[in-house]
Write a protein that holds these residues in place. Structure first.
Motif, PDB file in Angstrom:
ATOM      1  N   GLU A  51       0.808  -1.208   0.000  1.00 36.42           N
ATOM      2  CA  GLU A  51       0.000   0.000   0.000  1.00 36.42           C
ATOM      3  C   GLU A  51       0.846   1.265   0.000  1.00 36.42           C
ATOM      4  N   HIS A  52       2.041   1.209   0.564  1.00 39.97           N
ATOM      5  CA  HIS A  52       2.855   2.403   0.669  1.00 39.97           C
ATOM      6  C   HIS A  52       3.601   2.734  -0.615  1.00 39.97           C
ATOM      7  N   ARG A  53       3.536   1.858  -1.587  1.00 40.54           N
ATOM      8  CA  ARG A  53       4.263   2.116  -2.815  1.00 40.54           C
ATOM      9  C   ARG A  53       3.448   3.042  -3.703  1.00 40.54           C
ATOM     10  N   PRO A  54       3.954   4.249  -4.060  1.00 40.76           N
ATOM     11  CA  PRO A  54       3.206   5.150  -4.909  1.00 40.76           C
ATOM     12  C   PRO A  54       3.079   4.601  -6.322  1.00 40.76           C
ATOM     13  N   ALA A  55       1.893   4.654  -6.855  1.00 37.58           N
ATOM     14  CA  ALA A  55       1.662   4.144  -8.202  1.00 37.58           C
ATOM     15  C   ALA A  55       2.193   5.128  -9.231  1.00 37.58           C
ATOM     16  N   THR A  56       2.634   4.630 -10.341  1.00 36.08           N
ATOM     17  CA  THR A  56       3.069   5.458 -11.449  1.00 36.08           C
ATOM     18  C   THR A  56       2.324   5.032 -12.689  1.00 36.08           C
ATOM     19  N   ALA A  57       2.373   5.883 -13.683  1.00 36.73           N
ATOM     20  CA  ALA A  57       1.619   5.603 -14.904  1.00 36.73           C
ATOM     21  C   ALA A  57       2.306   4.561 -15.778  1.00 36.73           C
ATOM     22  N   LYS A  58       3.610   4.387 -15.579  1.00 36.13           N
ATOM     23  CA  LYS A  58       4.370   3.565 -16.525  1.00 36.13           C
ATOM     24  C   LYS A  58       4.498   2.119 -16.134  1.00 36.13           C
ATOM     25  N   GLU A  59       4.303   1.811 -14.856  1.00 33.39           N
ATOM     26  CA  GLU A  59       4.500   0.422 -14.467  1.00 33.39           C
ATOM     27  C   GLU A  59       3.648   0.063 -13.272  1.00 33.39           C
TER      28      GLU A  59
ATOM     29  N   ARG B 199       8.321  -4.384 -14.495  1.00 36.49           N
ATOM     30  CA  ARG B 199       9.688  -3.890 -14.383  1.00 36.49           C
ATOM     31  C   ARG B 199       9.665  -2.396 -14.106  1.00 36.49           C
ATOM     32  N   ILE B 200      10.646  -1.933 -13.394  1.00 32.94           N
ATOM     33  CA  ILE B 200      10.809  -0.512 -13.124  1.00 32.94           C
ATOM     34  C   ILE B 200      11.959  -0.026 -13.988  1.00 32.94           C
ATOM     35  N   ASP B 201      11.659   0.846 -14.934  1.00 32.92           N
ATOM     36  CA  ASP B 201      12.661   1.264 -15.906  1.00 32.92           C
ATOM     37  C   ASP B 201      13.895   1.848 -15.234  1.00 32.92           C
ATOM     38  N   SER B 202      13.703   2.660 -14.213  1.00 28.87           N
ATOM     39  CA  SER B 202      14.838   3.327 -13.582  1.00 28.87           C
ATOM     40  C   SER B 202      15.778   2.331 -12.903  1.00 28.87           C
ATOM     41  N   ILE B 203      15.257   1.201 -12.455  1.00 23.98           N
ATOM     42  CA  ILE B 203      16.117   0.167 -11.868  1.00 23.98           C
ATOM     43  C   ILE B 203      16.990  -0.453 -12.948  1.00 23.98           C
ATOM     44  N   ASP B 204      16.429  -0.648 -14.132  1.00 24.26           N
ATOM     45  CA  ASP B 204      17.250  -1.139 -15.241  1.00 24.26           C
ATOM     46  C   ASP B 204      18.342  -0.133 -15.587  1.00 24.26           C
TER      47      ASP B 204
ATOM     48  N   LYS C 243      13.607  10.007 -14.711  1.00 25.81           N
ATOM     49  CA  LYS C 243      13.706  10.342 -16.129  1.00 25.81           C
ATOM     50  C   LYS C 243      15.113  10.089 -16.650  1.00 25.81           C
ATOM     51  N   THR C 244      16.127  10.465 -15.869  1.00 30.39           N
ATOM     52  CA  THR C 244      17.516  10.264 -16.302  1.00 30.39           C
ATOM     53  C   THR C 244      17.844   8.787 -16.435  1.00 30.39           C
TER      54      THR C 244
ATOM     55  N   SER D 264      15.850   6.422 -16.966  1.00 30.39           N
ATOM     56  CA  SER D 264      15.013   5.766 -17.976  1.00 30.39           C
ATOM     57  C   SER D 264      15.405   6.171 -19.387  1.00 30.39           C
ATOM     58  N   PHE D 265      16.560   6.826 -19.523  1.00 28.73           N
ATOM     59  CA  PHE D 265      17.089   7.185 -20.839  1.00 28.73           C
ATOM     60  C   PHE D 265      17.247   5.921 -21.665  1.00 28.73           C
ATOM     61  N   ARG D 266      16.769   5.955 -22.903  1.00 35.80           N
ATOM     62  CA  ARG D 266      16.656   4.738 -23.710  1.00 35.80           C
ATOM     63  C   ARG D 266      17.966   3.955 -23.849  1.00 35.80           C
ATOM     64  N   PRO D 267      19.110   4.596 -24.144  1.00 40.28           N
ATOM     65  CA  PRO D 267      20.352   3.800 -24.221  1.00 40.28           C
ATOM     66  C   PRO D 267      20.705   3.119 -22.901  1.00 40.28           C
ATOM     67  N   LEU D 268      20.425   3.802 -21.768  1.00 37.15           N
ATOM     68  CA  LEU D 268      20.676   3.181 -20.469  1.00 37.15           C
ATOM     69  C   LEU D 268      19.784   1.963 -20.268  1.00 37.15           C
ATOM     70  N   LEU D 269      18.524   2.073 -20.671  1.00 38.76           N
ATOM     71  CA  LEU D 269      17.606   0.945 -20.532  1.00 38.76           C
ATOM     72  C   LEU D 269      18.060  -0.227 -21.404  1.00 38.76           C
TER      73      LEU D 269
END
Length: 399
Positions: free
Chosen positions: A9-17, A22-27, A288-289, A291-296
Motif C-alpha cells: 500500500e505504501h508504494r506510490p503508483a506510477t503511470a508507466k509500471e 519492471r521498473i525502468d529506472s532500476i534497469d 527520467k535520467t 530511464s534514458f533509452r540507451p541506459l535501458l
C-alpha cells in the motif's frame, strides 16, 4: 498479513509500471553498475568501481523480495518451486553459454597455464559455489593472476544464487509465523544487514581478505538492504543527493584491501546504493535520467554484459599482449556488448519467456551442465602458481 499489505500500500503508483512490472529506472541503475565494474576491471581509473557489484546486490535483494511479497499477498502458499524454476530460466542459460565459450577457447587454443584454473572454476560455476571455492579451494581469489582466471568474476553470482535459495524460505517464515509478532520487519532486516557488515569487518585480515570479501554471510548485507525497501518503500529516498555524492566518492577511492573498507566503507556503499534504488523505484527523482533509452537498452543486457566482459578481457590479454591498453579496452567493450546483445536475443530472452515446463527444460539444462563438467576431465598439466609463473609441484619432488 499486515506487514505485507503495508509494503504494497505504501508504494506510490506510477503511470508507466505496475507493482509486478519492471521498473525502468532500476534497469538504468543496472547499466550504471555494470559500467562501474567494467571500468574497474579494465583499469580505466575507477579504483572503487568494483562496488558496482554491491549495487547489483542491493537491486537483486529489492527485486526478489518485491516479487516474493507480491506472490505472498496473492496466495497464502506461494510455490517456491515455481520461483526457483523462474530463477533457473533467468540465470543459468547465460552462464552455461559463457562457461561453454570459455571451455571452447581452452580446447581450441589451449593457452598455457589457464586450463587447470578454468576447469576448477567451471565446476564451481556450475554448482554456484564460486565464492566458496575461492575462499576454501586450492587457489584463492587473489593467488592466481587475473589473466589466468577468466571465470573469477562469477563469485558474485554464487552469492546471489545462495541468497535466492535461502531467502524465500526465511521470508515465508517471516510473513507467516512473524505476523502479529514482528510489527516492523524492516527493522529486523536492518539489524541482520548490520550483523553481516560487522562479520565482514571481524573476518578481514590484511593481505588475506578473501573470506571477508567473498563470503555469502559477509556480503548478504547489501542483499538484505534491498529487501528492506521492498518492505518499507521510501525509507531512504529523502537522502538521495548526498547518496549520489558519497557513492561517487567511494567508487573513485575505495581500496579493496584496506581495513577502512571493511570497517565502514562497505556498509556505507550499501546504504548509499539502497538510497539510490529507493529513490529510483519509489520517487520521481532520477527516474527520467535513469530511464534514458540507451541506459535501458544496456540495463536489460547488463547480466550478460557482466558475464562476458571479464572472459573477453582475459582472452584479449592472452591472445594480443602487444595491444595497447586503449586498444584492448575499446575492443573489449565492443565485443562484450555485441556478445551480451546476441546472448540476450538468442538465449536469455527466449528461454525466460518460453512456456517450457520444468520436466522439459531442467533435463536439458542438466545435460548441458554434465557435458561441461565432463570437459573439465580433460588431462592437463599441473596448476599454475601465479607467484612463480610455473606449475605447482606436489609429492616427493616438491620443494
Amino acid at each position: 498479513m499486515p506487514e505485507v499489505s503495508l509494503a504494497l500500500e505504501h508504494r506510490p503508483a506510477t503511470a508507466k509500471e505496475t507493482f509486478r512490472g519492471r521498473i525502468d529506472s532500476i534497469d538504468g541503475l543496472r547499466a550504471v553498475a555494470v559500467a562501474a565494474v567494467m571500468a574497474f576491471h579494465y583499469g580505466t581509473g575507477l579504483d572503487g568501481g568494483f562496488l558496482g557489484v554491491d549495487l547489483f546486490f542491493v537491486i537483486s535483494g529489492f527485486v526478489i523480495t518485491r516479487l516474493l511479497l507480491t506472490e505472498r499477498a496473492r496466495t497464502p502458499r506461494p510455490s517456491l518451486g515455481s520461483f526457483w524454476f523462474r530463477r533457473v530460466k533467468r540465470l543459468l542459460p547465460a552462464v552455461l553459454l559463457v562457461v561453454g565459450a570459455v571451455q571452447a577457447w581452452m580446447l581450441l587454443q589451449d593457452p598455457p597455464g589457464l586450463r587447470p584454473t578454468v576447469n576448477a572454476q567451471t565446476l564451481a560455476a556450475l554448482t554456484y559455489t564460486s565464492n566458496w571455492y575461492a575462499v576454501l579451494g586450492h587457489v584463492d581469489y587473489w593467488d592466481v593472476a587475473q589473466e589466468q582466471a577468466p571465470l573469477n568474476h562469477l563469485w558474485s553470482l554464487a552469492v546471489e544464487e545462495q541468497f535466492y535459495l535461502l531467502w524465500p524460505l526465511l521470508l515465508i517464515g517471516l510473513t507467516t509465523w512473524g505476523t502479529g509478532r514482528i510489527r516492523h520487519p524492516h527493522r529486523l532486516l536492518l539489524a541482520a544487514a548490520a550483523l553481516c557488515y560487522l562479520l565482514a569487518h571481524l573476518l578481514y585480515l590484511p593481505g588475506a581478505q578473501e573470506r571477508a570479501y567473498l563470503g555469502t554471510d559477509t556480503r548478504a548485507g547489501a542483499l538484505l538492504l534491498g529487501a528492506v525497501i521492498a518492505f518499507r518503500p521510501g525509507l531512504f529516498s529523502r537522502f538521495s543527493w548526498p547518496a549520489v555524492a558519497v557513492l561517487g566518492w567511494l567508487w573513485c577511492t575505495a581500496d579493496i584491501d584496506s581495513a577502512a573498507f571493511y570497517a565502514w566503507q562497505l556498509p556505507l556503499a550499501g546504504i548509499t546504493a539502497v538510497t539510490l534504488i529507493d529513490t529510483a523505484a519509489h520517487g520521481e527523482r532520477f527516474r527520467k535520467t535513469l530511464s534514458f533509452r540507451p541506459l535501458l537498452w544496456l540495463g536489460h543486457r547488463s547480466y550478460g554484459l557482466y558475464l562476458w566482459h571479464w572472459p573477453v578481457w582475459v582472452c584479449l590479454g592472452v591472445s594480443h599482449p602487444e595491444w595497447s591498453q586503449a586498444t584492448k579496452v575499446s575492443v573489449a567493450i565492443c565485443v562484450s556488448v555485441l556478445l551480451s546483445a546476441a546472448g540476450y536475443r538468442l538465449i536469455e530472452r527466449p528461454v525466460r519467456t518460453s512456456s517450457w515446463r520444468p520436466r522439459v527444460l531442467l533435463p536439458v539444462l542438466a545435460v548441458c551442465c554434465v557435458m561441461l563438467a565432463l570437459v573439465t576431465a580433460t588431462p592437463v598439466a599441473g596448476p599454475v602458481d601465479a607467484h612463480h609463473n610455473g606449475p605447482i609441484v606436489t609429492g616427493p619432488n616438491a620443494p
